[in-house]
Every structure is written in structure tokens, then in C-alpha cells.
Scaffold this active site. Structure first.
Site, mmCIF file in Angstrom:
data_model
loop_
_atom_site.group_PDB
_atom_site.id
_atom_site.type_symbol
_atom_site.label_atom_id
_atom_site.label_comp_id
_atom_site.label_asym_id
_atom_site.label_seq_id
_atom_site.Cartn_x
_atom_site.Cartn_y
_atom_site.Cartn_z
ATOM 1 N N THR A 125 46.800 30.281 70.956
ATOM 2 C CA THR A 125 47.388 29.006 70.562
ATOM 3 C C THR A 125 47.465 28.906 69.051
ATOM 4 O O THR A 125 46.620 29.473 68.330
ATOM 5 C CB THR A 125 46.553 27.836 71.110
ATOM 6 N N ASP A 126 48.448 28.155 68.554
ATOM 7 C CA ASP A 126 48.554 27.938 67.115
ATOM 8 C C ASP A 126 47.427 27.057 66.586
ATOM 9 O O ASP A 126 47.195 26.998 65.372
ATOM 10 C CB ASP A 126 49.909 27.340 66.751
ATOM 11 N N GLU A 127 46.701 26.403 67.471
ATOM 12 C CA GLU A 127 45.627 25.515 67.027
ATOM 13 C C GLU A 127 44.480 26.259 66.345
ATOM 14 O O GLU A 127 43.664 25.648 65.655
ATOM 15 C CB GLU A 127 45.106 24.675 68.193
ATOM 16 N N TYR A 153 37.859 23.171 71.492
ATOM 17 C CA TYR A 153 38.870 23.961 72.201
ATOM 18 C C TYR A 153 39.434 25.061 71.308
ATOM 19 O O TYR A 153 39.416 26.248 71.654
ATOM 20 C CB TYR A 153 40.006 23.075 72.696
ATOM 21 N N LYS A 157 39.144 29.267 71.409
ATOM 22 C CA LYS A 157 40.299 30.172 71.463
ATOM 23 C C LYS A 157 40.299 31.130 70.272
ATOM 24 O O LYS A 157 40.664 32.306 70.406
ATOM 25 C CB LYS A 157 41.589 29.365 71.510
#
Length: 343
Positions: A125-127, A153, A157
Site C-alpha cells: 500500500t502507498d500508506e 496498519y 504493511k
């Protein structure tokens, strides 16, 4: 080609499974999912009898079960979608995110090493990059940026991504990683922004918006994401990370207003709730690398994609109406119960 797809009963995993069966008729898909609250077996109902599809219920943290599956199936490729993915839930209970997203990834990679998997692909994810300021539209996430996760979260990741690269360097496991922007489209669980707003608007319920709604995300139609992962599997270089973005930046408030406009609902349904803890301001991906190396470009612009998505939810009301009950509604009340300001 035999592919194990983990998290295959979830939103992106199911769409990827559909995409691969349609575009690679010789591919055999082994779907693995533990069927937590966000994994819906009804999503896979139409392909359950497909000759090239098999579903196995298993938790990716269950080392014995995963080893058994890998030894029996001997997959060529593993695509890991399985993850706890909702930021709000990670704030409420970080532990399950660490267990599934980090330990689960390790278990899958150990099984991949033992059985000689030719490619392990981690869906990220880009997060993991943190966020960008709203007043710098010239800044974008690139693959070489440091990982500065903001939530439990995204931290889980980011940890998984680092572990994947460590397994590549230490053990020679053939890996690739993709990091995508916010996905939307069919079969998305209705805790996420777009399906939640569609469902509430259709029932004339309040549409909860965090803070002032100014937070910006880059939106990627799920089929474009699936096509990108397919290209990475075919042509991507081992040990590389590929960012996948949609060139569709929108604020949360503008997304909500667009949905209301398409459905012919009043903006008076918009309500503002207390902002999320540590809420990232802006995500924006630079997908130049995957475009240059693999020739991928997003095909679905947001105006088209959001209309297709709304049409799907209108035509499949029974799918999401069955979800909006029980434990999910208790969680919904906990997260959005304090509505304190109306537009």
C-alpha cells in the site's frame, strides 16, 4: 501456471481472481482465505464451479495448514492480498494487524521457500510512505522514498515489505512488491469510504466524513490494479518495488459530493465526525516506473470508474445489504456514532 491467491474472498483479491480466470484461461487459481469479517464467500459464488478454481479456507498465520496447502498444490506463483487493512480497526486493535500482516507474510514466504515457488508477490500500500502536505501538489510517492508509516496498519504493511525484501536478499526468494493507491470498485467491503457512502446515501442515512473532509487520496479502479499486478508477475524484475497509482486525486469531501450528485441525493446528508487519530493528509503516487518498465497506465479515470461502481452497488444490493448487520453495525456505531455537525 498455478497461482495461490491469499485473501481471495476479499475486495481486491476476488477481483484479481476474476481477472486472471478471464484473461489467462490456462491459469489455475488456488484461493486461500480465512473468511474473517471482510472475507465474503458469496463474492466467489459465480466461480466456485469453475474448473480452474479451488477454494481453501485457511489462516495465513497457521503454519501447518499453509505448509500442507503448498506441499499439495506446488504453486508456481503466490500473490499475497491477505491482510487486515482498515486503518480505524488498526487503531482500535493493533495486535491482529501485526499478527496477520507480518507473521502471516513470513509463514507464506517460508512455505514458498520450501516448495520452490518461482515468484512471491506482496501486495502493498502507498500508506507505508506516510503522507504528503496538501500545499505541495508537486510531491509524489516514489519507490525509493523512506517508509514513514503513520498508523498501526501502515506500520504492519511497511514491516511486511521490509521482511519480503530481507527474504529476497538473505534467502534468494524471488519476490516483487507493488504499492497501490486507494482502490475502489465492485465487491468492496462497506466500511471503506466509497461503498459506505453509496450504501448510506441509498438509504438516506447520514454520510459520516472525518474532520473537514479535506484529506486527499489517489483513487485507482480495481481492475486497473489487477492488470498492473498481472504485468508485474509476467515482466517485473525480481527484487523490485512498483508503485501503482490512478492519477485521480480527490478529497474525501469531493468524493462524497460526487456520489450524492450521481444518486440525486441532497448534500444535507453529509455529517462531520471527529477526525481519525493521526489522519494522513494526502497520498499521491508517481507510477512512472511501472509505466516505463512494463507499459502500464490506468485506463479508468475517476468519473467513469465511480459511475461504474455506483451502478454495480445498485445492481447488487443483496450483496452489501447482507453485510450491513450484526458485528459490523456495532463497529459502525462505535466509529461514527458521535455525529456533531451537519452541513
Amino acid at each position: 501456471m498455478k497461482i495461490i491467491v491469499t485473501g481471495a474472498a476479499g475486495f481486491i483479491g476476488s477481483n484479481f481472481t476474476f481477472y486472471m480466470l478471464e484473461n489467462h484461461p490456462d491459469a489455475e487459481i488456488i484461493a486461500v482465505d480465512s473468511l474473517t469479517y471482510a472475507g465474503n464467500l458469496a463474492t466467489l459464488e459465480l466461480i466456485m464451479e469453475h474448473p480452474n478454481f479451488r477454494f481453501i479456507r485457511a489462516d495465513i498465520t497457521d503454519r501447518d495448514a499453509i505448509r500442507k496447502i503448498f506441499r499439495e498444490e506446488e504453486p508456481d506463483t503466490v500473490v499475497n492480498f491477505a491482510a487486515e487493512s482498515h486503518v480505524d480497526r488498526s487503531i482500535e486493535d493493533p495486535g491482529i494487524f501485526l499478527r496477520t500482516n507480518i507473521i502471516g507474510t513470513q509463514v507464506l514466504m517460508d512455505a514458498s521457500r520450501e516448495t520452490g515457488v518461482a515468484r512471491f508477490h506482496q501486495v502493498g500500500t502507498d500508506e507505508v510512505y506516510g503522507d504528503l502536505p496538501l500545499d505541495r501538489p508537486d510531491l509524489f510517492f516514489t519507490e525509493d522514498m523512506p517508509l514513514t508509516a503513520s498508523s498501526p496498519y501502515s506500520a504492519s504493511k511497511a514491516s511486511a515489505d521490509l521482511l519480503v525484501m530481507a527474504y529476497h536478499r538473505t534467502y534468494g526468494l524471488p519476490v516483487t512488491i507493488s504499492r497501490c493507491s486507494n482502490n475502489y470498485g465492485p465487491y468492496q467491503f462497506p466500511e471503506k469510504l466509497i461503498p459506505l457512502m453509496i450504501a448510506n446515501a441509498l438509504e438516506d442515512k447520514p454520510l459520516p466524513v472525518y474532520g473537514t473532509g479535506e484529506n486527499v487520496r489517489d483513487w485507482l479502479y480495481v481492475e486497473d490494479h489487477c492488470r498492473a499486478i498481472d504485468l508485474v508477475l509476467q515482466k517485473g524484475r525480481e527484487g523490485e518495488v512498483y508503485n501503482i497509482g490512478g492519477h485521480n486525486e480527490r478529497s474525501n469531501l469531493s468524493i462524497v459530493r460526487t456520489i450524492l450528485q450521481i444518486l440525486g441525493k441532497p448534500e444535507s446528508l453529509i455529517t462531520y465526525v471527529s477526525d481519525r487519530k493521526g489522519h494522513d493528509l494526502r497520498y499521491a503516487i508517481d507510477p512512472e516506473k511501472i509505466s516505463r518498465e512494463l507499459g502500464w497506465e490506468p485506463e479508468t479515470m475517476f468519473d467513469e470508474g465511480i459511475r461504474k461502481t455506483i451502478e454495480w452497488y445498485l445492481e447488487h444490493r443483496s450483496w452489501w445489504e447482507n453485510i450491513l448487520s450484526g458485528d459490523y453495525m456495532n463497529y459502525y456505531q462505535k466509529m461514527y456514532g458521535e455525529i456533531h455537525q451537519e452541513l
